[in-house]
Design an enzyme around this catalytic site. Structure first.
Site, PDB file in Angstrom:
ATOM      1  CB  THR A   1       0.218   5.960  -0.858  1.00 36.19           C
ATOM      2  OG1 THR A   1       1.466   5.621  -0.246  1.00 36.19           O
ATOM      3  CG2 THR A   1      -0.919   5.213  -0.189  1.00 36.19           C
TER       4      THR A   1
ATOM      5  CG  LEU B   1      -1.866   1.227   1.310  1.00 35.73           C
ATOM      6  CD1 LEU B   1      -2.826   1.286   0.131  1.00 35.73           C
ATOM      7  CD2 LEU B   1      -2.633   1.216   2.623  1.00 35.73           C
ATOM      8  CE1 TYR B   2       6.177   5.240   1.740  1.00 38.32           C
ATOM      9  CE2 TYR B   2       7.474   3.603   0.567  1.00 38.32           C
ATOM     10  CZ  TYR B   2       7.335   4.880   1.070  1.00 38.32           C
ATOM     11  OH  TYR B   2       8.345   5.801   0.907  1.00 38.32           O
ATOM     12  CB  ALA B   3       4.622   0.511  -3.450  1.00 40.20           C
TER      13      ALA B   3
END
Length: 439
Positions: free
Chosen positions: A253, A249-251
């Site tokens: 965003t 999810l970090y990637a």
């Protein structure tokens, strides 16, 4: 007193009962009248008092409601504005050549180093950070103190606060924004996904809205991430490679951030440069990073968890030393062209760039551990486990030819030398004596 005296001690005891009775009735009526009048007056005064109290309360409530910013905000005021203007002042011999930069995430790892580097060369710098507790806030406060000792003022505030951002651009006509504030970390997204959307997407949009409306519009340099390459297996990673398969999810965003910034560049003429950082490390680093937690656990005699890829392949990272990253950040700011919008409207096409900032020399995690063991003069207790499906990728490797051509970016610190500097800082900051004993 006289009424009481007459009631208790009659002045003429020899008078007849009739006279005494009439006299007594007259005084009783007077007393009742006086009591009634006194109690009515008191009630009237109390009513007036209560009305006044209610009116005061209501007017105070309305004052609080309309002026709540003075009670709830930790920013504002003439002294606060003076601190900002002083911090933002360009102190180069030729002030026209200097930059005035708003650095978001200024109390973060990269933000602190970039702010110091800008200040040291005479640029104006104002920091913004929300000091959240994703990792030890005392480390962020210590970085803030370091910045303050070099004349950099860091505001405690959030990039989602549109009023604060509007005020900052009103107080200082920033030429550039270095946007480094973000919710970092790949694995934490599994625990707290909303924080990534709040900071990396909503916060980015709030900041871009403020930049779009600012006069003049600043040029923006911001931190994307090497994690946008996701499941891409073409090596080394190039800016032209596909980035539509994020593994966390970090990637996702950060990838969304690249698309959002492109939109604001296209519609509003904002000059935007995105930087895909590759595993940044060094002094004042992030405690959630492997090299940092490995150092802590080795010194405390605790076991470390070393992840290994499928088929027993060692994980590898393109570790990039902080000083090299800072050079890339400053090079991006210096080569950023002006935004082309005024009054929130685009007047001409604006610059849009994305660069890899890496070291180009991937190192396996076991090699990282052995270098730390050497510098710490202690052996690690290793638990080697297969990498769980938590968003991490097996390797990263940057192609930096584009940054070299456009920014003059040339990393000079290898992992051995960089970790030596990190360990020296770590032992000093956390108060370790020789031999790794905690003071």
């Amino acid at each position: 007193m006289r009424i009481l005296e007459e009631e208790l001690f009659p002045t003429t005891p020899g008078k007849g009962k009739m006279e005494r009775g009439a006299h007594h009735n007259h005084h009783a009526m007077s007393r009742q009248f006086n009591r009634c009048f006194a109690s009515t007056g008191t009630m009237f005064l109390w009513a007036l008092f209560l009305i006044a109290l209610t009116a005061s309360y209501l007017s105070f409530q309305s004052f609080v409601d309309t002026s709540s910013k003075y009670f709830t905000a930790s920013w504002g005021g003439l002294h606060w504005e003076r601190q900002i203007r002083s911090s933002a002042q360009i102190r180069r011999p030729d002030a026209s050549a200097g930059l005035s930069v708003l650095v978001t995430g200024a109390a973060g790892f990269v933000g602190t180093h970039v702010s110091l580097a800008l200040k040291k060369r005479g640029d104006g710098v104002v920091g913004l950070d929300n000091f959240n507790s994703y990792y030890d806030p005392s480390l962020k406060k210590a970085r803030k103190s370091l910045l303050a000792s070099h004349g950099v003022f860091v505001i405690e505030g959030d990039i989602n606060d549109a009023r604060l951002l509007a005020k900052l651009f009103d107080v200082v006509p920033f030429t550039h924004v270095m946007h480094l504030a973000a919710q970092a970390g790949v694995r934490y997204a599994i625990e707290n996904p909303a924080s990534y959307v709040h900071s990396n997407i909503a916060g980015l949009v709030t900041l871009l809205e403020a930049c779009k409306s600012a006069d003049p519009q600043p040029a923006i340099v911001w931190a994307s991430s090497s994690s946008v390459y996701g499941l891409n297996d073409r090596v080394p990673f190039s800016e032209s490679d596909r980035t539509d398969q994020p593994a966390s999810l970090y990637a996702a965003t950060k990838k969304a951030g690249e698309e959002i910034t492109h939109t604001y560049n296209h519609i509003y003429g904002l000059s935007i440069t995105g930087l895909r950082f590759f595993t940044v490390y060094g002094p004042w680093g992030r405690p959630d990073m492997a090299y940092f937690s490995f150092t802590r656990n080795i010194l405390q005699g605790k076991p470390i968890t070393v992840y290994r890829g499928k088929n027993r392949v060692d994980l590898a990272r393109d570790f990039t030393y902080i000083d090299d990253i800072v050079k890339g950040c400053l090079g991006s700011l210096d080569t950023a062209r002006k935004s082309t919008g005024t009054g929130g409207k685009k007047r001409a096409p604006a610059q849009y760039r994305i660069f890899n900032l890496g070291n180009t020399s991937p190192v396996t995690v076991p090699t990282l551990v052995s270098i730390l063991e050497k510098h710490l003069k202690m052996k690690a207790k290793k638990n080697v486990v297969e990498m769980p499906g938590n968003g991490d990728v097996p390797f990263t490797h940057a192609n930096i030819s584009y940054a070299r051509t456009e920014l003059g970016y040339k990393p000079t610190t290898n992992l051995e030398a960089g970790l030596k500097k990190f360990v020296k800082w770590y032992l000093s900051y956390y108060g370790y004596a020789r031999g790794g004993k905690n003071l």
